[in-house]
Enzyme design. Structure first.
Site, PDB file in Angstrom:
ATOM      1  N   THR A   1       0.869  -1.178   0.000  1.00  0.00           N
ATOM      2  CA  THR A   1       0.000   0.000   0.000  1.00  0.00           C
ATOM      3  C   THR A   1       0.906   1.228   0.000  1.00  0.00           C
ATOM      4  O   THR A   1       2.121   1.090   0.002  1.00  0.00           O
ATOM      5  CB  THR A   1      -0.891   0.024   1.253  1.00  0.00           C
ATOM      6  OG1 THR A   1      -0.071   0.384   2.373  1.00  0.00           O
ATOM      7  CG2 THR A   1      -1.533  -1.318   1.523  1.00  0.00           C
ATOM      8  N   CYS A   2       0.292   2.405   0.050  1.00  0.00           N
ATOM      9  CA  CYS A   2       1.165   3.577   0.001  1.00  0.00           C
ATOM     10  C   CYS A   2       1.952   3.762   1.297  1.00  0.00           C
ATOM     11  O   CYS A   2       2.950   4.451   1.332  1.00  0.00           O
ATOM     12  CB  CYS A   2       0.387   4.825  -0.363  1.00  0.00           C
ATOM     13  SG  CYS A   2      -1.129   5.003   0.527  1.00  0.00           S
TER      14      CYS A   2
ATOM     15  N   HIS B   1       2.248  -8.765  14.515  1.00  0.00           N
ATOM     16  CA  HIS B   1       2.442  -7.630  13.614  1.00  0.00           C
ATOM     17  C   HIS B   1       1.297  -7.542  12.603  1.00  0.00           C
ATOM     18  O   HIS B   1       0.712  -6.478  12.413  1.00  0.00           O
ATOM     19  CB  HIS B   1       3.777  -7.747  12.882  1.00  0.00           C
ATOM     20  CG  HIS B   1       3.990  -6.639  11.895  1.00  0.00           C
ATOM     21  ND1 HIS B   1       4.279  -5.354  12.275  1.00  0.00           N
ATOM     22  CD2 HIS B   1       3.919  -6.625  10.547  1.00  0.00           C
ATOM     23  CE1 HIS B   1       4.380  -4.589  11.207  1.00  0.00           C
ATOM     24  NE2 HIS B   1       4.162  -5.332  10.136  1.00  0.00           N
TER      25      HIS B   1
ATOM     26  N   SER C   1      -1.218   1.795  11.688  1.00  0.00           N
ATOM     27  CA  SER C   1      -1.413   2.772  10.610  1.00  0.00           C
ATOM     28  C   SER C   1      -0.958   4.164  11.016  1.00  0.00           C
ATOM     29  O   SER C   1      -0.780   4.455  12.191  1.00  0.00           O
ATOM     30  CB  SER C   1      -2.892   2.838  10.226  1.00  0.00           C
ATOM     31  OG  SER C   1      -3.301   1.623   9.687  1.00  0.00           O
TER      32      SER C   1
ATOM     33  N   GLN D   1      -9.331   1.901   5.737  1.00  0.00           N
ATOM     34  CA  GLN D   1      -8.921   1.287   4.461  1.00  0.00           C
ATOM     35  C   GLN D   1      -8.114   0.001   4.638  1.00  0.00           C
ATOM     36  O   GLN D   1      -8.227  -0.920   3.850  1.00  0.00           O
ATOM     37  CB  GLN D   1      -8.088   2.261   3.613  1.00  0.00           C
ATOM     38  CG  GLN D   1      -8.892   3.353   2.953  1.00  0.00           C
ATOM     39  CD  GLN D   1      -9.007   4.569   3.845  1.00  0.00           C
ATOM     40  OE1 GLN D   1      -8.543   4.548   4.983  1.00  0.00           O
ATOM     41  NE2 GLN D   1      -9.625   5.622   3.360  1.00  0.00           N
TER      42      GLN D   1
ATOM     43  N   GLN E   1      -7.478  -3.467   2.340  1.00  0.00           N
ATOM     44  CA  GLN E   1      -6.210  -3.670   1.645  1.00  0.00           C
ATOM     45  C   GLN E   1      -5.616  -5.043   1.978  1.00  0.00           C
ATOM     46  O   GLN E   1      -5.086  -5.730   1.107  1.00  0.00           O
ATOM     47  CB  GLN E   1      -5.227  -2.556   2.003  1.00  0.00           C
ATOM     48  CG  GLN E   1      -5.624  -1.221   1.385  1.00  0.00           C
ATOM     49  CD  GLN E   1      -4.879  -0.042   2.002  1.00  0.00           C
ATOM     50  OE1 GLN E   1      -4.393  -0.133   3.134  1.00  0.00           O
ATOM     51  NE2 GLN E   1      -4.797   1.053   1.271  1.00  0.00           N
TER      52      GLN E   1
ATOM     53  N   GLY F   1      -8.974  27.134  -2.129  1.00  0.00           N
ATOM     54  CA  GLY F   1      -7.996  26.573  -1.195  1.00  0.00           C
ATOM     55  C   GLY F   1      -8.143  25.072  -1.123  1.00  0.00           C
ATOM     56  O   GLY F   1      -9.228  24.528  -1.359  1.00  0.00           O
ATOM     57  N   GLU F   2      -7.043  24.451  -0.777  1.00  0.00           N
ATOM     58  CA  GLU F   2      -7.022  22.994  -0.760  1.00  0.00           C
ATOM     59  C   GLU F   2      -8.043  22.442   0.230  1.00  0.00           C
ATOM     60  O   GLU F   2      -8.809  21.546  -0.064  1.00  0.00           O
ATOM     61  CB  GLU F   2      -5.615  22.548  -0.363  1.00  0.00           C
ATOM     62  CG  GLU F   2      -5.298  21.145  -0.766  1.00  0.00           C
ATOM     63  CD  GLU F   2      -3.918  20.750  -0.256  1.00  0.00           C
ATOM     64  OE1 GLU F   2      -3.735  19.568   0.014  1.00  0.00           O
ATOM     65  OE2 GLU F   2      -3.059  21.638  -0.119  1.00  0.00           O
ATOM     66  N   MET F   3      -8.037  23.041   1.442  1.00  0.00           N
ATOM     67  CA  MET F   3      -8.902  22.530   2.500  1.00  0.00           C
ATOM     68  C   MET F   3     -10.380  22.657   2.142  1.00  0.00           C
ATOM     69  O   MET F   3     -11.161  21.737   2.369  1.00  0.00           O
ATOM     70  CB  MET F   3      -8.607  23.299   3.789  1.00  0.00           C
ATOM     71  CG  MET F   3      -9.360  22.809   4.983  1.00  0.00           C
ATOM     72  SD  MET F   3      -8.847  21.165   5.449  1.00  0.00           S
ATOM     73  CE  MET F   3      -7.375  21.568   6.365  1.00  0.00           C
TER      74      MET F   3
END
Lengths: 438, 270
Positions: free
Chosen positions: A51-52, A100, A110, A117, A121, A192-194
């Protein structure tokens, strides 16, 4: 020595993004990776979780140095220098590996504890391995159990409750006011991004209409396109607010754009239907007094952040409960896996038989003067007899152990093979003690 | 018989406690348990009412005792309907205690076995009083939603996102369901009043008096709700105003039901 579980991986805890990128797997690489693991590394079972935030290879193998095998594979496959890779990876075996995985699947590992998510995954990673035929008995058990633990933690703790980002807090608040966001209209003033992220989440949660008001019409068009919304030129008398159920402001204006008086008038025009105003701008765009207007609810950036902080704190408390569940489940799983493992008894059986055979062989060789070639033939004959005698019972024993708990009843171990193990122990006088860490 | 009623009372008490406990703990298991014992109490209460009806041979509606007990029964009935239709049980924390109090009052009141005067004893009595009490019960539910609305609104405005904030329904939902309760209450009450008027017309020995205080206050209560509904429709009195009017209306219901007889003589026994 079956049923050894290994994991080698790298995650946001140990490696920066550019390192994780270099060892990540894309979906179409899985099949090849599984094949290479099997052919070149003698690893029968593997699951790759990429995953990322993490790249991890889980494996079950018949060897003691599975971690080294996995590590070498990772380094060779991605052509990364081993010494460099070693700095960013971790590895665990058996109980630690199980723990783990359970920590990962329950989101305790996480970046944002409680994020939803990861469970999906892990499921997807397991499915890939299943369809490639790379999951055998051990990993099937492990991952079925892990997914169940992930679900259990979700239902028994509030780990995922309470939004932990500004935009999600805004969505939750909107739902607390309107119940359903369908047929609602959101107005974005400024850019704006937010504010765009918040609008995005609102749209994903059912908001049907987006209006973007900007002093520069071109800017409005640009932002509106992202939500197939309606662009507007910002108009000082705020008439466009009459249809607005949710208002997000984030302009650079140095003064308040929306005053109490103006809003009272607007509320009258819209027959006092609820209005939720989110002021993300600093300095603020909305007069704080607006918050006192009937049926209008005002939250500024600090209010939203306070909610995020308190939700994070609550998640922390829930995470402690989740960690207890994980620990208990991991230990339980590990014990079950041992009980199910018949390898030690089979090994003991072979040792016993071979011990007798080699002793008898020695006596025989002492008595008869055989040429080296003849000696070899006798030796191999004895070996062959031992193997053939034991072949059927051991195969049968393994079969019974595998059948005795199919995945459906993994929680409730049916140990059909146990009487056989006992019988073998008694009949052949084998050691009762079993290896504690197989 | 008395034991049965006492048992009902105790079950409602337990149901009230568990409903309150749910609001303070947020434990869904407690919520489910509270709901099911409410259903159990309701079944027992219904059984008791039927038994009393059969024993007496007449619909038991001659005493305060009967009316208070029936009121409690109607409150639970309406609550169970709402819980069933909306899957929203939180309102139980507000209305189940009301039913318990009504039943508790009934328990302390004298109860005889005399029936309503035979001239009045017919299906008119049953339908008139049933509709009126069901209307009252709907208003009690609206009152519950009004309270929930006000509490939740306060939490949102003061930015206190506590447990209670999570448990109470969204503002829009409390407002909408509360509004529907008022609407249902007004319809039931209208039918009840109309039946009452026809009933007395049919009975010779009772002279119809418009000036009967019970009638006047009933009409006044009815007007409060009808007015509220109209204003909401025309000017958009949403939210807090609906909640406040549900509370004012509830006070009027209480006075019409219990207060009038304390202060003024009326042809209504209750």
């Amino acid at each position: 020595m079956m049923n050894q579980i290994f994991v080698v991986g790298t995650s946001h805890h140990t490696a920066p993004l550019d390192c994780r990128e270099r060892v990540s797997f894309s979906e179409d690489q899985y099949a090849e990776a599984f094949r290479l693991l099997k052919d070149n590394r003698q690893i029968e079972e593997a699951v790759i979780l990429s995953t990322c935030n993490r790249v991890e290879i889980y494996a079950a193998a018949n060897s003691k140095d599975g971690c080294t095998l996995l590590f070498d594979f990772l380094s060779d496959y991605h052509e990364v220098d081993r010494r460099q890779l070693a700095q960013f990876t971790y590895n665990y075996q058996n109980l630690d590996a199980v723990r783990h995985l359970f920590n990962v699947v329950t989101s305790l590992d996480s970046m944002v504890v409680g994020e939803p998510q990861i469970l999906g995954q892990v499921k997807a990673a397991y499915d890939h391995s299943l369809s490639a035929g790379a999951s055998g008995d051990v990993l099937k058990r492990l991952f079925t159990k892990a997914i169940r633990v992930g679900k259990r933690v979700r239902t028994e703790t509030e780990i995922g409750a309470g939004a932990v980002s500004i935009s999600f807090v805004a969505v939750q608040l909107a739902k607390k006011i309107f119940q359903s966001l369908e047929d609602k209209t959101v107005v974005i003033i400024g850019a704006g991004e937010m504010s765009e992220l918040t609008a995005q989440h609102l749209v994903e949660n059912g908001v049907s209409k987006v209006i973007v008001a900007n002093r520069t019409y071109e800017h409005a068009v640009e932002i509106a396109e992202k939500f197939s919304g309606t662009p507007l030129t910002y108009d000082v008398n705020l008439n466009f607010l009459v249809d607005a159920d949710i208002v997000i402001t984030s302009t650079n204006a140095s003064h308040h754009l929306i005053h109490r008086k103006a809003l009272v008038e607007i509320m009258r025009k819209r027959k006092h239907r609820y209005m939720f105003l989110i002021d993300i701008a600093v300095p603020r765009d909305i007069d704080p007094q607006v918050g006192a207007v009937e049926n209008a609810f005002l939250y500024n950036i600090d209010d939203l952040e306070a909610v995020v902080t308190s939700n994070l704190k609550e998640r922390g408390q829930e995470a402690e409960i989740a960690a207890q569940i994980v620990e208990a489940e991991a230990v339980k799983f590990h014990l079950e896996l041992q009980a199910y493992d018949v390898s030690p008894i089979i090994k003991a059986l072979y040792q016993k038989f071979q011990g007798i055979a080699s002793r008898e062989l020695e006596i025989c060789l002492d008595k008869a003067a055989l040429s080296p070639q003849q000696q070899k033939i006798v030796e191999s004959m004895i070996q062959s007899i031992t193997k053939k005698l034991l072949h059927q019972p051991t195969t049968h024993l393994r079969q019974v152990a595998m059948d005795s708990d199919s995945l459906e009843i993994a929680d409730n171990l049916n140990e059909d093979h146990v009487p056989y193990v006992r019988a073998l122990q008694v009949l052949f006088g084998l050691e009762r003690t079993r290896e504690t860490d197989v | 018989m008395d034991f049965l009623f006492l048992l009902t009372l105790l079950i409602y008490l337990a149901a009230s406690i568990f409903h309150a406990l749910f609001l303070t703990t947020g434990d869904r298991k407690i919520d489910r348990f509270a709901y099911w014992i409410t259903i159990g109490g309701f079944a027992l209460h219904s059984f008791y009412l039927v038994l009393r009806w059969l024993r007496q041979g007449e619909f038991p509606m001659a005493y305060w005792y009967d009316s208070a007990s029936f009121f409690a029964w109607a409150i639970i009935l309406i609550y169970l309907c709402i819980a069933h239709l909306t899957r929203l049980r939180t309102v139980g924390s507000f209305v189940v205690p009301a039913a318990f109090i009504a039943n508790l009052i009934a328990y302390t009141l004298p109860k005889g076995n005399a029936a309503v005067s035979p001239a009045l004893q017919n299906y008119w009595l049953i339908t008139h009083s049933s509709f009126i009490f069901l209307a009252y019960a709907a208003f009690v539910a609206a009152f519950g939603f009004g309270l929930m609305y006000l509490i939740e609104e306060k939490r949102i405005r003061e930015k206190k996102h506590t447990l209670l904030y999570n448990l109470l329904p969204a503002l829009g939902r409390s407002d909408r369901i509360g509004h529907k309760c008022i609407l249902a209450g007004v319809i039931l009450m209208t039918i009840g009043i109309i039946i009452g008027v026809f009933w007395t017309r049919n009975v010779q020995e009772v002279t119809w008096k418009w000036v009967d205080p019970k009638v006047i206050f009933t009409i006044a209560t009815w007007l409060i709700y009808v007015l509220q509904l109209s204003i909401r429709q025309i000017f958009g009195w949403y939210g807090r105003k609906t909640a406040y009017s549900a509370i004012v209306g509830f006070a009027a219901v209480l006075f019409t039901y219990a207060g009038v007889n304390l202060f003024l003589p009326s042809m209504h026994a209750f």
